[in-house]
Design an enzyme around this catalytic site. Structure first.
Site, PDB file in Angstrom:
ATOM      1  N   GLU A   1      -5.642   0.306   5.614  1.00  0.00           N
ATOM      2  CA  GLU A   1      -5.837   0.925   6.922  1.00  0.00           C
ATOM      3  C   GLU A   1      -6.869   0.177   7.756  1.00  0.00           C
ATOM      4  OE1 GLU A   1      -4.245   3.168   8.552  1.00  0.00           O
ATOM      5  OE2 GLU A   1      -2.837   3.555   6.942  1.00  0.00           O
TER       6      GLU A   1
ATOM      7  N   TRP B   1       0.818  -1.218   0.000  1.00  0.00           N
ATOM      8  CA  TRP B   1       0.000   0.000   0.000  1.00  0.00           C
ATOM      9  C   TRP B   1       0.849   1.265   0.000  1.00  0.00           C
ATOM     10  CZ3 TRP B   1      -0.294  -4.052   3.453  1.00  0.00           C
ATOM     11  CH2 TRP B   1       0.378  -3.905   4.671  1.00  0.00           C
TER      12      TRP B   1
ATOM     13  N   TYR C   1      -8.868   8.974  12.893  1.00  0.00           N
ATOM     14  CA  TYR C   1      -7.542   8.497  12.508  1.00  0.00           C
ATOM     15  C   TYR C   1      -7.541   7.948  11.076  1.00  0.00           C
ATOM     16  CZ  TYR C   1      -4.122   5.021  11.373  1.00  0.00           C
ATOM     17  OH  TYR C   1      -3.211   4.279  10.676  1.00  0.00           O
TER      18      TYR C   1
ATOM     19  N   CYS D   1      16.549   3.816  21.425  1.00  0.00           N
ATOM     20  CA  CYS D   1      16.779   5.260  21.488  1.00  0.00           C
ATOM     21  C   CYS D   1      18.124   5.656  20.893  1.00  0.00           C
ATOM     22  CB  CYS D   1      16.687   5.739  22.934  1.00  0.00           C
ATOM     23  SG  CYS D   1      15.069   5.445  23.691  1.00  0.00           S
TER      24      CYS D   1
ATOM     25  N   GLN E   1      -5.612  -3.285  14.645  1.00  0.00           N
ATOM     26  CA  GLN E   1      -5.436  -4.401  15.584  1.00  0.00           C
ATOM     27  C   GLN E   1      -4.877  -5.661  14.912  1.00  0.00           C
ATOM     28  OE1 GLN E   1      -8.710  -4.872  18.426  1.00  0.00           O
ATOM     29  NE2 GLN E   1      -9.578  -2.949  17.717  1.00  0.00           N
TER      30      GLN E   1
ATOM     31  N   GLY F   1      -9.925 -11.748  11.750  1.00  0.00           N
ATOM     32  CA  GLY F   1     -10.664 -11.425  12.961  1.00  0.00           C
ATOM     33  C   GLY F   1     -11.375 -10.084  12.872  1.00  0.00           C
ATOM     34  N   TYR F   2     -12.098  -9.747  13.946  1.00  0.00           N
ATOM     35  CA  TYR F   2     -12.851  -8.499  14.001  1.00  0.00           C
ATOM     36  C   TYR F   2     -13.645  -8.316  12.702  1.00  0.00           C
ATOM     37  CZ  TYR F   2      -9.626  -7.678  17.857  1.00  0.00           C
ATOM     38  OH  TYR F   2      -8.899  -7.802  19.016  1.00  0.00           O
TER      39      TYR F   2
END
Length: 373
Positions: free
Chosen positions: A47, A34, A130, A209, A52, A91-92
């Site tokens: 997206e 994408w 978002y 970091c 999740q 899922g979802y």
């Protein structure tokens, strides 16, 4: 604990931050399908799938989904069963149903072209602030902020947010910061770079970091508090459940039913499944017989225990006992209940555990021919 006023990035600091981040992203960005396009439809699908779900998992699904439904019109014209079958395993499933509904709305109200205004995108089912910002900034370079799991962590560390980032107050602060830090141009690349930074460098545990391109701008790094911020979410309390699924054989066919609205996996097909108390193998069999007779008007002769699996669904830890049974009577075919072969099972969208059960099914044994004496 009172949260100190976060440091404000001056205009020169914002420009320097964007310059460093984009320079890093130009060489560190992963090659994802994408990211090779500005097509809003392709970006939209990615997206929604990425919600999740890990990037590595989504890549194959994204490619298969676009091969089957190359544009909005193709997705809108598809049967829901086709959409759910290609979504199987992600899922979802509500995401897939909302995608399908949104595609129909785009065809009806926008002539099949994915809308280009923020308000029109937000009006589509399944798209929040978002997702709309991500699609339009990445696809059209619109100056829209984003806030998701990775950027929440990055922003929380940049401004040393001591409060829980999931509260309404903290979310408002983070959205404000996300908007303030956006550059005047290259917003799509900038937003993707922020997400990439959170995924690959500014990780939840042991962030790298030392190699972070923007560590000089990070308040938490300066304070040595990367292990403390952002505050961790409260641990989920899981509920243990026991369920029974029954494989009902009728010759070479098996009984399945479609999960109804309000049920887990609504719209998907599954073997008859019901909640049951923990019990021994001996008590599972007659309990299953009684339950299927009262529930689906199917009379069965239980054969044996086929398998036991354990899996998690949201806040539940489920022990699933799978039983093997032979059909005796009943079980009328309807829109929500049918008899199918093993090959037909492959074409239907099943729950993850339903697909595992299907994998346990051996082909029907051919009837023995009588030998003439």
């Amino acid at each position: 604990m009172e949260d100190p006023t976060p440091p404000t990035f001056t205009a020169p600091q914002r420009r320097q931050f964007a310059k460093k981040l984009l320079a890093w992203f130009s060489t560190a960005a992963r090659d994802l399908p994408w990211r090779r396009t500005r097509d809003l439809y392709s970006i939209w699908i990615s997206e929604i799938m990425l919600q999740q779900t890990q990037v590595a998992t989504v890549i194959g699904y994204h490619e298969r989904f676009l091969a089957a439904f190359p544009n909005v019109a193709a997705l809108a014209a598809a049967e829901e069963t086709q959409v759910l079958r290609l979504w199987e395993g992600l899922g979802y499933y509500r995401r897939a149903r909302q995608l399908h509904t949104a595609a129909k709305k785009i065809v009806a109200e926008h002539g099949g072209d994915f809308p280009r205004s923020y308000e029109a995108v937000r009006a589509l089912p399944g798209i929040g602030r978002y997702t709309a910002g991500a699609i339009l900034s990445i696809g059209l370079d619109q100056r829209l902020p984003i806030l998701e799991a990775n950027t929440i962590r990055v922003f929380s560390r940049l401004i040393a947010l001591a409060d829980d980032p999931r509260t309404t107050r903290s979310q408002a602060r983070l959205w404000t910061f996300a908007e303030e830090i956006l550059p005047a141009e290259n917003c799509g690349a900038f937003n993707q770079a922020l997400m990439e930074l959170g995924s690959e460098i500014c990780t939840p545990k042991a962030p790298s970091c030392a190699v972070c391109p923007v560590s000089a701008h990070c308040a938490v790094y300066a304070q040595g508090r990367t292990a403390e911020i952002p505050l961790a979410a409260k641990k989920t309390t899981y509920t243990d459940l026991t369920e029974t699924a029954v494989v009902v054989r009728r010759g070479s066919k098996f009984l399945i039913r479609q999960c109804q609205p309000g049920e887990r996996w609504a719209g998907l097909w599954d073997f008859p499944r019901f909640s049951s108390p923990p019990a021994s193998h001996e008590s599972w069999l007659p309990t299953a017989s009684d339950h299927l007779l009262n529930w689906l008007d199917v009379q069965i002769e239980p054969i044996a225990h086929l398998a036991t699996t354990k899996h998690g669904v949201t806040r539940f830890r489920i022990t699933l006992h799978v039983l093997d049974a032979t059909w005796i009577a009943g079980g009328k075919t309807s829109a929500q209940q049918r008899w199918v072969t093993r090959d037909e099972l492959h074409e239907l969208p099943l729950s993850v555990t339903g697909r595992k059960i299907a994998g346990l099914l051996a082909p029907a044994k051919p009837a023995r021919k009588k030998v003439k004496s």
